[in-house]
Design an enzyme around this catalytic site. Structure first.
Site, PDB file in Angstrom:
ATOM      1  N   ASN A   1       0.769  -1.241   0.000  1.00 39.69           N
ATOM      2  CA  ASN A   1       0.000   0.000   0.000  1.00 39.69           C
ATOM      3  C   ASN A   1       0.802   1.294   0.000  1.00 39.69           C
ATOM      4  O   ASN A   1       0.243   2.342  -0.356  1.00 39.69           O
ATOM      5  CB  ASN A   1      -0.929   0.028   1.224  1.00 39.69           C
ATOM      6  CG  ASN A   1      -1.993  -1.045   1.168  1.00 39.69           C
ATOM      7  OD1 ASN A   1      -2.608  -1.259   0.131  1.00 39.69           O
ATOM      8  ND2 ASN A   1      -2.195  -1.745   2.271  1.00 39.69           N
ATOM      9  N   TYR A   2       2.064   1.290   0.408  1.00 40.60           N
ATOM     10  CA  TYR A   2       2.729   2.573   0.649  1.00 40.60           C
ATOM     11  C   TYR A   2       4.045   2.775  -0.111  1.00 40.60           C
ATOM     12  O   TYR A   2       4.364   3.906  -0.452  1.00 40.60           O
ATOM     13  CB  TYR A   2       2.979   2.744   2.158  1.00 40.60           C
ATOM     14  CG  TYR A   2       1.704   2.962   2.925  1.00 40.60           C
ATOM     15  CD1 TYR A   2       1.073   4.204   2.950  1.00 40.60           C
ATOM     16  CD2 TYR A   2       1.092   1.915   3.604  1.00 40.60           C
ATOM     17  CE1 TYR A   2      -0.111   4.403   3.643  1.00 40.60           C
ATOM     18  CE2 TYR A   2      -0.083   2.099   4.294  1.00 40.60           C
ATOM     19  CZ  TYR A   2      -0.682   3.354   4.307  1.00 40.60           C
ATOM     20  OH  TYR A   2      -1.868   3.540   4.980  1.00 40.60           O
ATOM     21  N   MET A   3       4.820   1.747  -0.346  1.00 36.21           N
ATOM     22  CA  MET A   3       6.097   1.919  -1.042  1.00 36.21           C
ATOM     23  C   MET A   3       5.888   1.774  -2.542  1.00 36.21           C
ATOM     24  O   MET A   3       5.327   0.776  -3.005  1.00 36.21           O
ATOM     25  CB  MET A   3       7.120   0.877  -0.550  1.00 36.21           C
ATOM     26  CG  MET A   3       7.419   0.995   0.929  1.00 36.21           C
ATOM     27  SD  MET A   3       8.776  -0.063   1.505  1.00 36.21           S
ATOM     28  CE  MET A   3       8.419  -1.613   0.735  1.00 36.21           C
TER      29      MET A   3
END
Length: 820
Positions: A768-770
């Site tokens: 979800n974030y990197m």
């Protein structure tokens, strides 16, 4: 032409191949005969010569008989007169023949002995030559056997076909439009409940239950009494209270409602015992039944698991309707234990093209609640659940084009933030020292969201939702100043609260460290502001009393279109990963690292991101068992290496052939191996023949014992893997020590990686974030297989990121390129 016949006395074998070859030759004598006017033709000469050769062959084969029976070389036509001789002459002839026969037998015996000796010698020579040829052939390297390609089943072929569609190269749709055409098969509903007839007890007496009542009682009996809900003293009362309220008021009939009034008198034990027994029975499933079950699941997937969107196939994510049961929730959810009701087709709204056929409802006697044709939304079906009265959706899977477009847009937005982060930080730094309290709280909240990666947070109704906290909902009780009582000058604050999904956020922040003060970070000023905001307030009061989530979100949108706290988290996660990887790659020892060691360094950078974003997880029993097993194996390997080193010293000191040398050798485990095989075969036969539940339970128990025997056998083999069947050489021991050193270092890396990450969820950051393009470029630069970083699911999800070059970087330019 006469032929002189000679008796062969030599035992030398004749080469018949040479004689056969000589039959076709024409000699000088033949030519001479023809030239002297002989009337015979060449053909006749050749025939006579062939007859002579045939006779020679016959004479050669019958040497033994020629020696015993001395036939005359020249036989006349008057042989009949010899038989009319006197009797005396006949007797003399018989005596002479007997004498000659005895001599011939002796000569034959000598000839046979010589022939046997020569034959033995020739056979020995031939055997040696054969052995040499075999040795030479064995030294020749055999070509490597080609590995068979994996046979793809229908599901694999469909996945491969879907990957051929490159959605990022397809024409873009109008703003707000998600698809032009969509067709799917609807939702797969759970099977009807099948009553088992086991009764619960109330106050020691069995209670007759209807099908719906028995189903609800079975839901509760299926919950592990020692698990995270009923086994936790904080959550168990909440779970029991909510379940019993729904059980009495929603499920029970008026008759049973009058009988069942107190939970303490309810005994769900008989049903729980039945469920445990059914688990054991299911373990006795045969291979054929397992294959049939797999085929049945695949048939359901082929029917409901795929959709056709804009002419290409896409995979559906959650095509199975959620079954009824007890609501579990996360953390201390106030509604855990309530009964989730069965969803019927009348509650479901389908969304698909108006030009395609509406899928048939498979639940007999029911029909779809609504059919929509809305291309501006992505969901395929929608319904409301009864616990929180929230909308639920059936959507395409994570590797679909819908999710891929959303992901790329999210990461590109975070990359564009790289160009504005300097101005944003300068803006909130000014507000940190503002005299206006509202501005100071806005600036401090922006600093916390940016530097500590906290979510915005909002007001929660704790009767409906768990009490989770974000930046705007921080209370004074969540901040602990100077947690270690170090006194004046200390600028540490321990933040402790429940974040998203009720995961505990507990970190001690040192606001005077370089991390928060370097490059005008103003960490010390933030500490002063937070202390000022908490002054003269109760523990239950908000820290940011002049700030609401709406004001904060509005302020973020004014800075940049589409900017939210999640964009900040995505930016910080991606930037942190890229910076940490660059630091690692610039080390002098980087090029000397193996692929496994480089993967460990990547995971270390990933862990920094997970800690920043508070991606934690609870340690399961399986994880603890796995860590214990690895640690135990590591200790065994080290002991084995010590034994190998002692063995090497003895070999070098005493020599391999020294009778006093005592070296531990490998025990024979063939009997144990045979015992394991017999136990497994016996368990399989019991499974195949089991028909009743008792037989299936017995088969499951036999299978468990056989598997334990196999486990013990594997452990026994592992314990003596370092040994040999006979005394080794020093060179063999040295090679094995090198191999054991490699095994130990690899296992130590594996143990360290699993131990460091047991409470940190690395997968959440990856999913979800990197930005996945950072990881792909890193793997390409360092020649690391992408399979070492991304699982197959992530490779399918981020297929749009796999084509980036090795020098790709997360920056504003790349973000602007994607937005074009």
């Amino acid at each position: 032409m006469t032929t002189n016949k000679r008796r062969r006395t030599s035992s030398k074998p004749v080469s018949y191949a040479e004689d056969d070859a000589s039959e076709n030759e024409f000699t000088d004598d033949d030519f001479e005969s023809v030239s002297n006017g002989n009337s015979r033709s060449r053909v006749k000469v050749k025939q006579e010569r062939n007859n002579t050769n045939d006779k020679k062959k016959k004479d050669t084969r019958d040497d033994d008989f020629d020696d015993e029976q001395e036939f005359d070389d020249d036989i006349d036509d008057d042989d009949d007169d010899d038989f009319e001789e006197e009797t005396g002459k006949k007797v003399q002839n018989k005596k002479r023949k007997a004498t000659n026969g005895t001599a011939a037998k002796k000569a034959t015996a000598k000839t046979k002995a010589k022939t046997k000796t020569k034959t033995t010698k020739s056979a020995t020579t031939a055997k040696k030559k054969t052995q040499k040829r075999t040795t030479k052939a064995s030294t020749v390297k055999k070509p490597p056997t080609l590995r068979k390609l994996k046979e793809l089943d229908m599901a694999d072929r469909l996945n491969a076909a879907m990957q051929a569609y490159l959605w990022w190269e397809a024409p873009t749709l109008k703003a707000g439009e998600q698809w032009l055409s969509m067709e799917h098969a609807g939702v797969c509903f759970a099977d009807d409940y099948e009553p088992h007839g086991i009764k619960m007890k109330y106050d020691g007496q069995e209670v007759e239950l209807s099908s719906a009542e028995e189903e609800a009682a079975t839901f509760f009996a299926a919950v592990d009494p020692e698990g995270m809900h009923l086994g936790n003293p904080k959550t168990a009362p909440i779970f029991i209270k909510n379940f019993f309220e729904d059980f009495r008021n929603v499920v029970l009939s008026s008759k049973n409602r009058q009988l069942i009034k107190k939970f303490e008198k309810c005994d769900f034990g008989p049903i729980r015992d039945h469920l445990n027994e059914q688990k054991i029975v299911k373990k006795a499933i045969t291979d054929d039944e397992r294959k049939r079950n797999k085929l049945n699941r695949q048939q359901v997937m082929f029917q409901y698991g795929y959709a056709i969107v804009d002419g290409h196939m896409e995979k559906v994510g959650n095509y199975n309707m959620e079954p009824p049961g007890t609501f579990r929730g996360r953390g201390e959810h106030p509604k855990m234990g309530k009964l989730k009701q069965r969803v019927w087709p009348e509650q479901v709204a389908l969304n698909l093209s108006d030009s395609v056929a509406v899928p048939r409802c498979t639940v007999r006697g029911h029909s779809w609640g609504e059919v929509r044709h809305d291309p501006n939304v992505q969901f395929l079906a929608a319904w409301k659940e009864n616990i929180n009265n929230q909308d639920k959706y059936m959507q395409l899977a994570a590797q679909s084009s819908f999710k891929g477009k959303s992901d790329r847009s999210k990461y590109s937005k975070a990359a564009r933030l790289c160009g504005k982060i300097g101005d944003i930080r300068a803006s909130y730094n000014k507000k940190l020292t503002s005299k206006d309290k509202a501005d100071r709280q806005m600036g401090t909240a922006m600093w916390v969201i940016d530097r500590l990666a906290l979510r915005v947070g909002g007001e929660k109704d704790t009767d409906e939702e768990a009490d989770t906290v974000g930046c705007c909902s921080l209370r004074v009780e969540h901040l602990h100043f100077d947690p270690n009582n170090e006194g004046a000058g200390n600028m540490e604050i321990e933040l402790e609260f429940l974040g998203k999904d009720s995961m505990l956020f507990k970190q001690t922040i040192d606001f005077c460290s370089e991390l928060y003060n370097l490059n005008n970070g103003m960490g010390e000023q933030v500490y002063k502001n937070l202390k000022y905001f908490c002054k003269k307030k109760k523990d239950s009061d908000d820290v940011f009393d002049s700030l609401t989530p709406q004001l904060l979100n509005q302020h973020l949108k004014e800075i940049m279109v589409g900017l939210t706290a999640k964009v900040f988290r995505t930016y910080n996660a991606s930037k942190t990963l890229q910076d940490e990887l660059r630091k690692t790659e610039q080390k002098n020892s980087w090029k000397k690292l193996t692929i496994a060691e480089k993967v460990v360094e990547y995971n270390a950078a990933n862990r920094e991101v997970a800690i920043l974003c508070n991606h934690q997880k609870s340690v399961s029993k399986a994880q603890e068992t796995s860590l214990g097993n690895i640690s135990e194996k590591l200790n065994i390997l080290k002991k084995q290496r010590t034994i190998l080193r002692d063995t090497l010293k003895k070999l070098k000191k005493m020599g391999k052939d020294d009778k006093k040398l005592k070296v531990p050798l490998k025990e024979n485990v063939k009997k144990m191996d045979e015992k394991v095989k017999k136990a497994l075969e016996q368990a399989k036969r019991m499974k195949d023949s089991a028909k009743t539940n008792e037989e299936k339970i017995a088969a499951s128990m036999a299978d468990e014992k056989a598997k334990q025997l196999r486990k013990d056998f594997s452990a026994k083999k592992f314990e003596q893997n370092h040994l040999w069947d006979k005394i080794p050489t020093a060179e063999q021991v040295e090679k094995r020590i090198v191999l054991w050193n490699s095994k130990i270092s690899k296992m130590e890396l594996d143990l360290k990686h699993k131990d460091d990450n047991k409470e940190v969820s690395l997968g959440t950051s990856k999913i979800n974030y990197m930005d996945p393009r950072i990881s792909v470029a890193f793997c390409k630069r360092n020649e690391i297989p992408i399979e070492k970083i991304f699982s197959r699911t992530l490779r399918d999800k981020f297929n749009w990121a796999m084509a980036v070059p090795p020098y790709w970087e997360f920056n504003v330019d790349k973000g602007n390129e994607d937005s074009l």
